[in-house]
Design a protein around this motif. Sequence first.
Motif, PDB file in Angstrom:
ATOM      1  N   ASP A 240       9.770  -3.938   0.061  1.00 27.51           N
ATOM      2  CA  ASP A 240      10.058  -3.315   1.356  1.00 27.51           C
ATOM      3  C   ASP A 240      10.695  -4.316   2.323  1.00 27.51           C
ATOM      4  O   ASP A 240      11.655  -3.992   3.036  1.00 27.51           O
ATOM      5  CB  ASP A 240       8.777  -2.748   1.972  1.00 27.51           C
ATOM      6  N   LEU A 241      10.153  -5.530   2.348  1.00 30.25           N
ATOM      7  CA  LEU A 241      10.640  -6.554   3.276  1.00 30.25           C
ATOM      8  C   LEU A 241      12.097  -6.910   3.026  1.00 30.25           C
ATOM      9  O   LEU A 241      12.921  -6.911   3.948  1.00 30.25           O
ATOM     10  CB  LEU A 241       9.781  -7.816   3.165  1.00 30.25           C
TER      11      LEU A 241
ATOM     12  N   ARG B  64       7.388 -12.786   8.317  1.00 33.06           N
ATOM     13  CA  ARG B  64       6.562 -12.391   7.169  1.00 33.06           C
ATOM     14  C   ARG B  64       7.181 -12.873   5.859  1.00 33.06           C
ATOM     15  O   ARG B  64       6.478 -13.335   4.953  1.00 33.06           O
ATOM     16  CB  ARG B  64       6.385 -10.861   7.153  1.00 33.06           C
TER      17      ARG B  64
ATOM     18  N   ARG C 145       3.361  -6.216  11.115  1.00 31.01           N
ATOM     19  CA  ARG C 145       2.888  -6.449   9.744  1.00 31.01           C
ATOM     20  C   ARG C 145       2.957  -7.919   9.342  1.00 31.01           C
ATOM     21  O   ARG C 145       2.946  -8.260   8.160  1.00 31.01           O
ATOM     22  CB  ARG C 145       3.659  -5.581   8.737  1.00 31.01           C
TER      23      ARG C 145
ATOM     24  N   GLN D 102       4.781  -4.517  -3.582  1.00 34.02           N
ATOM     25  CA  GLN D 102       5.404  -3.441  -2.813  1.00 34.02           C
ATOM     26  C   GLN D 102       5.934  -3.959  -1.485  1.00 34.02           C
ATOM     27  O   GLN D 102       7.032  -3.600  -1.051  1.00 34.02           O
ATOM     28  CB  GLN D 102       4.412  -2.305  -2.561  1.00 34.02           C
ATOM     29  N   GLU D 103       5.151  -4.823  -0.845  1.00 30.43           N
ATOM     30  CA  GLU D 103       5.601  -5.349   0.447  1.00 30.43           C
ATOM     31  C   GLU D 103       6.855  -6.200   0.288  1.00 30.43           C
ATOM     32  O   GLU D 103       7.770  -6.119   1.111  1.00 30.43           O
ATOM     33  CB  GLU D 103       4.506  -6.180   1.120  1.00 30.43           C
TER      34      GLU D 103
ATOM     35  N   SER E 108       2.035  -8.949  -1.661  1.00 28.37           N
ATOM     36  CA  SER E 108       2.008  -7.814  -2.589  1.00 28.37           C
ATOM     37  C   SER E 108       3.419  -7.487  -3.052  1.00 28.37           C
ATOM     38  O   SER E 108       4.402  -7.732  -2.339  1.00 28.37           O
ATOM     39  CB  SER E 108       1.390  -6.580  -1.925  1.00 28.37           C
TER      40      SER E 108
END
Length: 210
Positions: free
Chosen positions: A74-75, A146, A52, A70-71, A68
């Motif tokens: 999560d990250l 990321r 990702r 949401q990402e 984003s």
Amino acid sequence: MIRNKVKRHLLKLILQGDLQVGQTINLAKTARSLGVSVTPVREALSQLEQARILASIPNRGFIVPKLSLQEIRDLYSAMADLELMAMEQSVYTAKLIQKLKEEQVLLQQSHTNGVRIQRRMQFHQLLIKACSNQILKQLITDLQARILFYERMLLTDAEMFETTDNQNEGIIRALEEDNLPTAILIAKMNWMHLLEHMEKQLIRQTKVNF
């Protein structure tokens, strides 16, 4: 393997800030610059897509995907949990603790946000250096790659850097006292504080752009 060499090269470009959000990765150009065929480059890019870090777009190839909310949640949540696991599986020798101190000094002496962010990641890489679980370490490395895109765009607050510096010093003190649970707790707090800050920054930036 050549594929792994290409992947390390691309991760280095990310660490140095040479790849930007929205940028397309030129497969043929990358292959020429490394003196390899396009096959291992495509394989390395596919691995980074699976992690990702990159995204595959029809008729465009591989790009660095947009940020984003949401990402980012999560990250940072995943990073906090995985780093906790890696630290639990690590033994912190006097030599490793000294390296952490030296890295923290270099971090504090950094004069630009980009260098500070890079040093911050290197500090966290040192935190898990003694972990013997190579798969876990690779997962963390991929997440860090990321996360770098988010921090380069959103982590600009001097006060936040000061907070993370204080937390790093707290981690080092706890390790010197052989208090691994406290070091792990502070490390997790570090990621959660950053998550809260980055969420606010991304929401603010999204409103401005809208």
